[in-house]
Design a protein around this motif. Structure first.
Motif, mmCIF file in Angstrom:
data_model
loop_
_atom_site.group_PDB
_atom_site.id
_atom_site.type_symbol
_atom_site.label_atom_id
_atom_site.label_comp_id
_atom_site.label_asym_id
_atom_site.label_seq_id
_atom_site.Cartn_x
_atom_site.Cartn_y
_atom_site.Cartn_z
ATOM 1 N N TYR A 235 -14.612 19.671 24.163
ATOM 2 C CA TYR A 235 -14.988 18.986 25.404
ATOM 3 C C TYR A 235 -16.148 18.038 25.113
ATOM 4 C CZ TYR A 235 -16.519 17.991 30.110
ATOM 5 O OH TYR A 235 -16.870 17.336 31.260
ATOM 6 N N PRO A 236 -16.021 16.787 25.525
ATOM 7 C CA PRO A 236 -14.834 16.119 26.071
ATOM 8 C C PRO A 236 -13.890 15.716 24.943
ATOM 9 C CG PRO A 236 -16.626 14.551 25.943
ATOM 10 C CD PRO A 236 -17.191 15.877 25.486
ATOM 11 N N LYS A 237 -12.651 15.429 25.291
ATOM 12 C CA LYS A 237 -11.664 15.014 24.290
ATOM 13 C C LYS A 237 -11.722 13.493 24.120
ATOM 14 C CE LYS A 237 -8.308 18.791 24.414
ATOM 15 N NZ LYS A 237 -9.109 19.778 25.121
ATOM 16 N N LEU A 276 -9.728 8.912 10.155
ATOM 17 C CA LEU A 276 -8.983 7.668 10.343
ATOM 18 C C LEU A 276 -7.960 7.419 9.249
ATOM 19 C CD1 LEU A 276 -11.912 5.387 11.572
ATOM 20 C CD2 LEU A 276 -10.059 6.363 12.954
ATOM 21 N N ALA A 277 -8.026 8.188 8.166
ATOM 22 C CA ALA A 277 -7.011 8.064 7.110
ATOM 23 C C ALA A 277 -5.652 8.534 7.604
ATOM 24 C CB ALA A 277 -7.437 8.863 5.881
ATOM 25 N N TYR A 278 -5.613 9.300 8.684
ATOM 26 C CA TYR A 278 -4.347 9.782 9.231
ATOM 27 C C TYR A 278 -3.776 8.754 10.201
ATOM 28 C CZ TYR A 278 -4.877 14.264 6.969
ATOM 29 O OH TYR A 278 -4.970 15.248 6.015
ATOM 30 N N GLN A 279 -3.403 7.615 9.655
ATOM 31 C CA GLN A 279 -2.920 6.497 10.468
ATOM 32 C C GLN A 279 -1.672 6.867 11.269
ATOM 33 O OE1 GLN A 279 -4.088 3.194 10.869
ATOM 34 N NE2 GLN A 279 -5.970 4.044 9.980
ATOM 35 N N SER A 280 -0.825 7.712 10.714
ATOM 36 C CA SER A 280 0.420 8.061 11.408
ATOM 37 C C SER A 280 0.169 8.846 12.685
ATOM 38 C CB SER A 280 1.338 8.860 10.481
ATOM 39 O OG SER A 280 0.784 10.142 10.200
ATOM 40 N N GLN A 281 -1.008 9.412 12.825
ATOM 41 C CA GLN A 281 -1.311 10.246 13.983
ATOM 42 C C GLN A 281 -2.168 9.539 15.036
ATOM 43 O OE1 GLN A 281 0.227 13.506 13.759
ATOM 44 N NE2 GLN A 281 1.065 12.183 12.157
ATOM 45 N N LEU A 282 -2.758 8.415 14.656
ATOM 46 C CA LEU A 282 -3.745 7.792 15.532
ATOM 47 C C LEU A 282 -3.141 7.156 16.773
ATOM 48 C CD1 LEU A 282 -6.096 6.121 12.886
ATOM 49 C CD2 LEU A 282 -6.444 8.258 14.136
ATOM 50 N N LEU A 284 -0.974 8.167 18.875
ATOM 51 C CA LEU A 284 -0.832 9.075 20.007
ATOM 52 C C LEU A 284 -2.016 10.025 20.171
ATOM 53 C CD1 LEU A 284 2.919 9.974 19.431
ATOM 54 C CD2 LEU A 284 2.013 8.492 21.210
ATOM 55 N N LEU A 285 -2.727 10.292 19.082
ATOM 56 C CA LEU A 285 -3.737 11.352 19.105
ATOM 57 C C LEU A 285 -5.146 10.866 18.766
ATOM 58 C CD1 LEU A 285 -1.752 14.202 17.277
ATOM 59 C CD2 LEU A 285 -2.159 13.960 19.738
ATOM 60 N N ARG A 286 -5.382 9.580 18.797
ATOM 61 C CA ARG A 286 -6.669 9.050 18.340
ATOM 62 C C ARG A 286 -7.858 9.720 19.033
ATOM 63 N NH1 ARG A 286 -7.834 4.116 15.809
ATOM 64 N NH2 ARG A 286 -10.068 3.638 15.827
ATOM 65 N N ASN A 287 -7.839 9.767 20.360
ATOM 66 C CA ASN A 287 -8.972 10.356 21.081
ATOM 67 C C ASN A 287 -9.163 11.826 20.729
ATOM 68 O OD1 ASN A 287 -9.763 8.034 22.386
ATOM 69 N ND2 ASN A 287 -8.583 8.456 24.244
ATOM 70 N N PHE A 288 -8.049 12.547 20.632
ATOM 71 C CA PHE A 288 -8.155 13.969 20.305
ATOM 72 C C PHE A 288 -8.715 14.168 18.902
ATOM 73 C CE2 PHE A 288 -6.131 17.743 18.353
ATOM 74 C CZ PHE A 288 -6.774 18.722 19.103
ATOM 75 N N LEU A 289 -8.196 13.445 17.923
ATOM 76 C CA LEU A 289 -8.664 13.621 16.548
ATOM 77 C C LEU A 289 -10.141 13.258 16.421
ATOM 78 C CD1 LEU A 289 -5.646 12.190 14.499
ATOM 79 C CD2 LEU A 289 -6.089 14.551 15.169
#
Length: 464
Positions: A235-237, A276-282, A284-289
């Protein structure tokens, strides 16, 4: 759905909020004195989210680091849709996603000083860990991934290419890595993480450690768990690198054995870059990561319980269980109350605690307590994994519904769901893992008590 929820509102009892923890409630941890760190992650990116700062701190102290990825995260449908621009991804697309995420992991960890030979990809099925733990234990009955359509790892980078998707093979791979590298600090997912791969890997890692310790009492690694998935965490995400990472209030109310690792500005920046190296996930999940890029990292220290012997008490009322000294036998696991909205509104779906004891009749008594009276619209299940003297593993479960004839030996009275099993039937186990869940056919699992390890007698601990 409206009728279903409304029919349960008459028993609503909202619990008061517990006091929110602050950073200084949580003691700091130090890695001074450790020599070998092994981190277990369910998916490619969890190792960064949970412990990128810990990895950096370990390197500064000259600690040898190993990172183990259970799955390649190849079952994330929406990321695969976005990455390969297919409305209906094929098995080969999911495998390509797994290959891509492996490379992202190597790139992310390289930024933290971890070399490729220090990283192990096990290649087990994304979102399949609970099936390996519960239904597909034997390699004679392997699990098939609904994404890659394979029952063994299709990846070139795989620790054990002979393994199939079975619980005994996953356990064997984890045990082999721990026995080979002998880490004195093991970091793994939190048992109460709501993602199935996370709580599943948490159980497998603890089981592997306890099996090793039983045969090598001198081996006593420290165990720390990191939390990733809960609706109330973090919290917060969103990206707030100046903020503290704190335990969820409801978890803190039943477990204060948390520790923090404070990060420097440089360490925070390197963790952000690795994320940020996980480009494939950013996409949809940028804020969460990025919500895990904070001033500190957070770790819990779950402990195994010891099965106490009941001298007096009603099998269906764990509050009456007394030991030989006439003292109450406490719950082996407390569960946060009212922690999600459905559990707040429907006490019949909200677990409070799990109890286990060895009875005077030489049985295992197992009871789970609800916050409200059990409701016939739910199925309540008690689950058990038992390890006998020959380290053979067996699974048991007992189900029941309120107001209906019990089946599979589960019994329900008011807010108690209980079962009893002869210790001979369990083949005299030395170790148990126990859990409970409540389900509705439409809504699925509404609450699950984290799998708790329980020794039926204390393991021998070396004095060295």
């Amino acid at each position: 759905m409206v009728v279903f929820v409304a029919s349960l509102f008459g028993a609503v009892l909202l619990t008061p909020e517990s006091r929110s923890p602050i950073l200084f409630d949580i003691p700091e941890i130090s890695l001074v004195g450790y020599q070998r760190l092994m981190i277990f992650a369910p998916h490619c990116d969890d190792e960064i989210l949970g412990s990128a700062g810990l990895i950096q701190n370990a390197h500064q102290l000259g600690i040898d680091v190993r990172v183990v990825l259970e799955t390649n995260g190849d079952g994330y449908l929406f990321a695969t849709l976005e990455e390969f621009r297919r409305i209906y991804p094929r098995p080969g697309d999911f495998i390509r996603m797994g290959d891509l995420r492996q490379q992202e992991t190597l790139k992310a960890l390289q930024q933290l000083g971890v070399k490729s030979h220090q990283v192990f990809f096990l290649g087990y099925p994304d979102r399949g860990t609970p099936q390996l733990w519960l239904q597909h234990w034997s390699r004679e009955n392997p699990y098939t991934s609904p994404y890659t359509r394979t029952s063994r790892s299709p990846y070139h980078l795989t620790f054990n290419s002979a393994a199939v998707y079975a619980g005994e093979d996953l356990l064997g791979d984890i045990r082999s890595l721990i026995e080979t590298y002998q880490p004195d600090l093991i970091v793994y997912p939190h048992p109460a993480d709501v993602h199935p791969d996370h709580w599943g890997l948490s159980a497998f890692v603890r089981l592997a450690v306890y099996l090793i310790q039983r045969h090598t009492p001198d081996y006593q690694p420290a165990l720390l768990a990191y939390l990733i998935h809960r609706p109330d965490f973090p919290y917060p995400k969103r990206y707030v690198p100046e903020a503290d990472l704190l335990p969820p209030n409801k978890m803190w109310s039943v477990d204060t054995e948390w520790f923090r690792l404070d990060l420097t500005g440089d360490e925070i920046a390197r963790k952000e870059n690795a994320t940020l190296a996980y480009q494939s996930q950013l996409g949809l999940l940028r804020n969460f990561l990025l919500s895990f890029v904070r001033r500190n990292e957070l770790f819990d220290r779950p402990e195994a319980g010891i099965l106490e012997v009941v001298s007096f008490g009603d099998r269906m009322q764990p509050g009456t269980w007394l030991n030989s000294l006439g003292e109450p036998i406490p719950a082996i696991k407390q569960d946060p109350q009212g922690d999600f909205i459905t559990r707040r509104l429907v006490p019949a779906s909200d677990w409070v605690a799990l109890y286990a004891a060895h009875s005077p009749q030489d049985e295992l008594w197992l009871c789970a307590e609800l916050r409200g009276r059990a409701n016939g619209m739910f199925t309540y299940t008690l689950r058990l994994l038992a390890v006998d003297e020959n380290d053979q593993i067996a699974h048991y479960s007992a189900q029941g519904r309120a107001g209906r004839a019990s089946f599979n030996q589960a019994e329900i009275q008011q807010n108690q769901v209980c079962t009893h099993i002869a210790m001979d039937t369990l083949n005299r186990p030395w170790l148990l893992f126990v859990s409970a869940d409540v389900r509705n056919g439409t809504l699925g699992i509404l609450d699950q008590i984290a799998w708790q390890a329980v020794f039926t007698f204390p393991l021998e601990v070396s004095s060295h």
